[in-house]
Motif scaffolding. Structure first.
Motif, PDB file in Angstrom:
ATOM      1  N   ASN A 168     -50.777  11.931 -11.605  1.00  0.00           N
ATOM      2  CA  ASN A 168     -50.894  11.961 -13.068  1.00  0.00           C
ATOM      3  C   ASN A 168     -50.761  10.584 -13.706  1.00  0.00           C
ATOM      4  OD1 ASN A 168     -48.158  11.443 -12.916  1.00  0.00           O
ATOM      5  ND2 ASN A 168     -47.529  13.241 -14.076  1.00  0.00           N
ATOM      6  N   GLU A 169     -50.440   9.563 -12.884  1.00  0.00           N
ATOM      7  CA  GLU A 169     -50.385   8.202 -13.429  1.00  0.00           C
ATOM      8  C   GLU A 169     -51.781   7.663 -13.742  1.00  0.00           C
ATOM      9  OE1 GLU A 169     -51.149   7.719  -9.096  1.00  0.00           O
ATOM     10  OE2 GLU A 169     -49.841   8.981 -10.330  1.00  0.00           O
ATOM     11  N   VAL A 170     -52.823   8.300 -13.188  1.00  0.00           N
ATOM     12  CA  VAL A 170     -54.203   7.932 -13.529  1.00  0.00           C
ATOM     13  C   VAL A 170     -54.587   8.754 -14.757  1.00  0.00           C
ATOM     14  CG1 VAL A 170     -56.584   7.781 -12.737  1.00  0.00           C
ATOM     15  CG2 VAL A 170     -54.703   7.480 -11.104  1.00  0.00           C
ATOM     16  N   THR A 171     -54.691   8.107 -15.881  1.00  0.00           N
ATOM     17  CA  THR A 171     -54.833   8.834 -17.145  1.00  0.00           C
ATOM     18  C   THR A 171     -56.262   9.330 -17.357  1.00  0.00           C
ATOM     19  OG1 THR A 171     -55.344   6.846 -18.420  1.00  0.00           O
ATOM     20  CG2 THR A 171     -53.022   7.421 -18.164  1.00  0.00           C
ATOM     21  N   ASP A 172     -56.375  10.335 -18.192  1.00  0.00           N
ATOM     22  CA  ASP A 172     -57.678  10.855 -18.591  1.00  0.00           C
ATOM     23  C   ASP A 172     -58.220  10.111 -19.813  1.00  0.00           C
ATOM     24  OD1 ASP A 172     -57.278  12.978 -16.642  1.00  0.00           O
ATOM     25  OD2 ASP A 172     -55.897  13.845 -18.103  1.00  0.00           O
ATOM     26  N   TYR A 173     -57.321   9.542 -20.600  1.00  0.00           N
ATOM     27  CA  TYR A 173     -57.702   8.762 -21.777  1.00  0.00           C
ATOM     28  C   TYR A 173     -56.894   7.469 -21.769  1.00  0.00           C
ATOM     29  CZ  TYR A 173     -59.839  13.058 -23.504  1.00  0.00           C
ATOM     30  OH  TYR A 173     -60.618  14.180 -23.634  1.00  0.00           O
ATOM     31  N   ILE A 174     -57.530   6.360 -22.094  1.00  0.00           N
ATOM     32  CA  ILE A 174     -56.839   5.078 -22.023  1.00  0.00           C
ATOM     33  C   ILE A 174     -55.733   4.960 -23.069  1.00  0.00           C
ATOM     34  CG2 ILE A 174     -58.835   3.904 -21.037  1.00  0.00           C
ATOM     35  CD1 ILE A 174     -59.422   2.735 -23.783  1.00  0.00           C
ATOM     36  N   GLU A 182     -52.458  18.853 -15.449  1.00  0.00           N
ATOM     37  CA  GLU A 182     -52.934  18.755 -14.060  1.00  0.00           C
ATOM     38  C   GLU A 182     -54.443  18.533 -13.979  1.00  0.00           C
ATOM     39  OE1 GLU A 182     -51.313  21.979 -11.735  1.00  0.00           O
ATOM     40  OE2 GLU A 182     -49.278  21.176 -11.907  1.00  0.00           O
ATOM     41  N   ILE A 183     -54.984  17.916 -15.030  1.00  0.00           N
ATOM     42  CA  ILE A 183     -56.383  17.494 -14.983  1.00  0.00           C
ATOM     43  C   ILE A 183     -56.588  16.513 -13.840  1.00  0.00           C
ATOM     44  CG2 ILE A 183     -58.185  16.226 -16.241  1.00  0.00           C
ATOM     45  CD1 ILE A 183     -56.961  17.393 -18.840  1.00  0.00           C
ATOM     46  N   TRP A 184     -55.576  15.683 -13.566  1.00  0.00           N
ATOM     47  CA  TRP A 184     -55.666  14.707 -12.471  1.00  0.00           C
ATOM     48  C   TRP A 184     -55.979  15.385 -11.139  1.00  0.00           C
ATOM     49  CZ3 TRP A 184     -52.277  15.638  -8.515  1.00  0.00           C
ATOM     50  CH2 TRP A 184     -51.148  16.425  -8.803  1.00  0.00           C
ATOM     51  N   TRP A 185     -55.593  16.651 -10.982  1.00  0.00           N
ATOM     52  CA  TRP A 185     -55.866  17.388  -9.735  1.00  0.00           C
ATOM     53  C   TRP A 185     -57.179  18.171  -9.849  1.00  0.00           C
ATOM     54  CZ3 TRP A 185     -56.593  22.538  -8.588  1.00  0.00           C
ATOM     55  CH2 TRP A 185     -56.616  22.861  -7.228  1.00  0.00           C
ATOM     56  N   THR A 186     -57.304  19.002 -10.877  1.00  0.00           N
ATOM     57  CA  THR A 186     -58.453  19.909 -10.974  1.00  0.00           C
ATOM     58  C   THR A 186     -59.773  19.154 -11.000  1.00  0.00           C
ATOM     59  OG1 THR A 186     -57.098  21.506 -12.172  1.00  0.00           O
ATOM     60  CG2 THR A 186     -59.485  21.767 -12.323  1.00  0.00           C
ATOM     61  N   PHE A 187     -59.889  18.178 -11.871  1.00  0.00           N
ATOM     62  CA  PHE A 187     -61.112  17.391 -11.962  1.00  0.00           C
ATOM     63  C   PHE A 187     -60.973  16.010 -11.310  1.00  0.00           C
ATOM     64  CE2 PHE A 187     -61.530  20.069 -15.950  1.00  0.00           C
ATOM     65  CZ  PHE A 187     -62.461  20.935 -15.382  1.00  0.00           C
ATOM     66  N   GLY A 188     -59.741  15.514 -11.263  1.00  0.00           N
ATOM     67  CA  GLY A 188     -59.520  14.169 -10.729  1.00  0.00           C
ATOM     68  C   GLY A 188     -59.764  14.057  -9.239  1.00  0.00           C
ATOM     69  N   TRP A 189     -59.354  15.072  -8.485  1.00  0.00           N
ATOM     70  CA  TRP A 189     -59.526  14.981  -7.030  1.00  0.00           C
ATOM     71  C   TRP A 189     -60.999  15.004  -6.612  1.00  0.00           C
ATOM     72  CZ3 TRP A 189     -55.406  17.415  -3.335  1.00  0.00           C
ATOM     73  CH2 TRP A 189     -54.184  16.749  -3.518  1.00  0.00           C
ATOM     74  N   PRO A 190     -61.824  15.903  -7.145  1.00  0.00           N
ATOM     75  CA  PRO A 190     -63.250  15.811  -6.793  1.00  0.00           C
ATOM     76  C   PRO A 190     -63.877  14.480  -7.217  1.00  0.00           C
ATOM     77  CG  PRO A 190     -62.756  17.943  -7.781  1.00  0.00           C
ATOM     78  CD  PRO A 190     -61.539  17.100  -7.971  1.00  0.00           C
ATOM     79  N   TYR A 191     -63.459  13.958  -8.366  1.00  0.00           N
ATOM     80  CA  TYR A 191     -63.961  12.652  -8.790  1.00  0.00           C
ATOM     81  C   TYR A 191     -63.541  11.573  -7.801  1.00  0.00           C
ATOM     82  CZ  TYR A 191     -64.595   8.426 -11.569  1.00  0.00           C
ATOM     83  OH  TYR A 191     -64.962   7.174 -11.995  1.00  0.00           O
TER      84      TYR A 191
END
Length: 340
Positions: A168-174, A182-191
């Motif tokens: 979650n340290e990788v943010t979705d918005y700057i 948990e966006i970092w997992w659901t969409f972040g991991w495939p990205y």
């Protein structure tokens, strides 16, 4: 029908015991994983697997998250890698009717030691592949320091199994300090996985290491769904960039970008999604997809994703030859397993 689960996770006891003594990532991992006993308790793992005896079900085992390089200093990661690989190799030796192979994990925060451990695991322990994560503590996989590791894998004709890693340290918005919901997992991991694939392609690793085999976890992540962007879209690489000259990138590749992405392998671990499975199979074809469940991270803590993935694959019409390839034949050849 036989099934070889190509990507599922387990911690051997000596490593598990050591992880519970660590601060930071190790401590956080222990608090979460205690609620998933099938990832460290062998009896519970066997109980889960016994539910699929009528499917002739076996596993190729690898460590769960987080990566060893996130657990501590290079010295700690080197120690953990030895415990992990020795422990997984022993499980395969002791229970060949359950575990037909294992993936070695590496101290990637010490690339020289990682290459040496890869050599040891493949040559001495009989590892069937190497598990590497989509970034190495924030470093991309096409960093030149990691090239010798890929060369070791290709020399032994063993695959790289690419696992996503993102917190979650990788943010979705700057404007925010961490990723929410948990966006970092659901969409972040495939990205993450898709980015790592792209860096291996455009960074030249695939061209520089002939014969390298890479499997992208979760059916190639975003790539199959974004075939149009990966294909005709990346055929125009540089047209959308005004602050950097990318005109030489495509000229430096030996093939179209999409042809490289088609050469990756993928697994069926998409959490029981039929739509994703159909999309991935259409993109990769039956020769490059391996059955996998991501056990034991389903809501039932073990059997759910195995059962759902089998159900989805059985619901899709295909020739028997293709079904056998996906379910077990591809795994035998991909990992160099002893035919039975």
């Amino acid at each position: 029908m036989r099934y070889i689960d190509a990507f599922c996770h387990f911690f051997p006891q000596p490593l598990w015991d050591r992880l519970l003594t660590l601060e930071g990532a190790g401590k956080g991992m222990g608090s979460r994983m205690r609620g998933v006993p099938a990832i460290f308790d062998l009896d519970e793992r066997f109980r889960v697997m016994d539910l699929f005896r009528n499917h002739d079900y076996t596993q190729v085992i690898s460590l769960g998250m987080p990566p060893l390089e996130a657990m501590g200093t290079p010295a700690v990661s080197r120690e953990l890698a030895v415990l992990a690989n020795d422990g997984l190799a022993e499980l395969v030796r002791a229970h060949p009717d359950r575990f037909v192979g294992f993936l070695a994990s590496l101290p990637m925060n010490d690339p020289e030691a990682a290459a040496a451990e890869a050599e040891r695991a493949l040559r001495q322990l009989g590892a069937n592949g190497l598990q590497i994560h989509s970034n190495i503590n924030g470093l991309p996989l096409d960093d030149p320091r990691f090239l010798p590791i890929f060369e070791v894998a290709a020399r032994h004709d063993r695959p790289i199994m690419l696992h996503p890693s993102r917190g979650n340290e990788v943010t979705d918005y700057i404007t925010e300090e961490k990723s929410k919901y948990e966006i970092w997992w659901t969409f972040g991991w495939p990205y993450e996985t898709s980015v790592a694939m792209a860096r291996l392609v455009f960074g030249g690793v695939i061209d520089r290491v002939p014969g390298l085999k890479v499997l992208a976890h979760h059916l190639g992540a975003m790539v199959p769904y974004f075939e149009g962007r990966v294909g005709p879209g990346w055929d125009q690489l540089g047209k959308r960039t005004t602050d950097e000259d990318l005109s030489g990138v495509l000229a430096g590749l030996k093939r179209r970008p999409i042809e490289y992405f088609k050469d990756f392998y993928a697994d069926s671990a998409v959490f029981g999604s039929r739509a994703a499975t159909v999309c991935g199979l259409e993109f990769y074809g039956p020769d490059r997809v391996l059955f996998a469940s991501d056990c034991p991270f389903d809501p039932e803590r073990g059997p759910g994703y195995i059962r759902d993935t089998i159900r989805v694959l059985e619901s899709i019409e295909m020739p028997d030859e293709a079904r056998q390839k996906i379910n077990w034949r591809n795994a035998e050849s991909f990992f160099g397993l002893t035919p039975r």
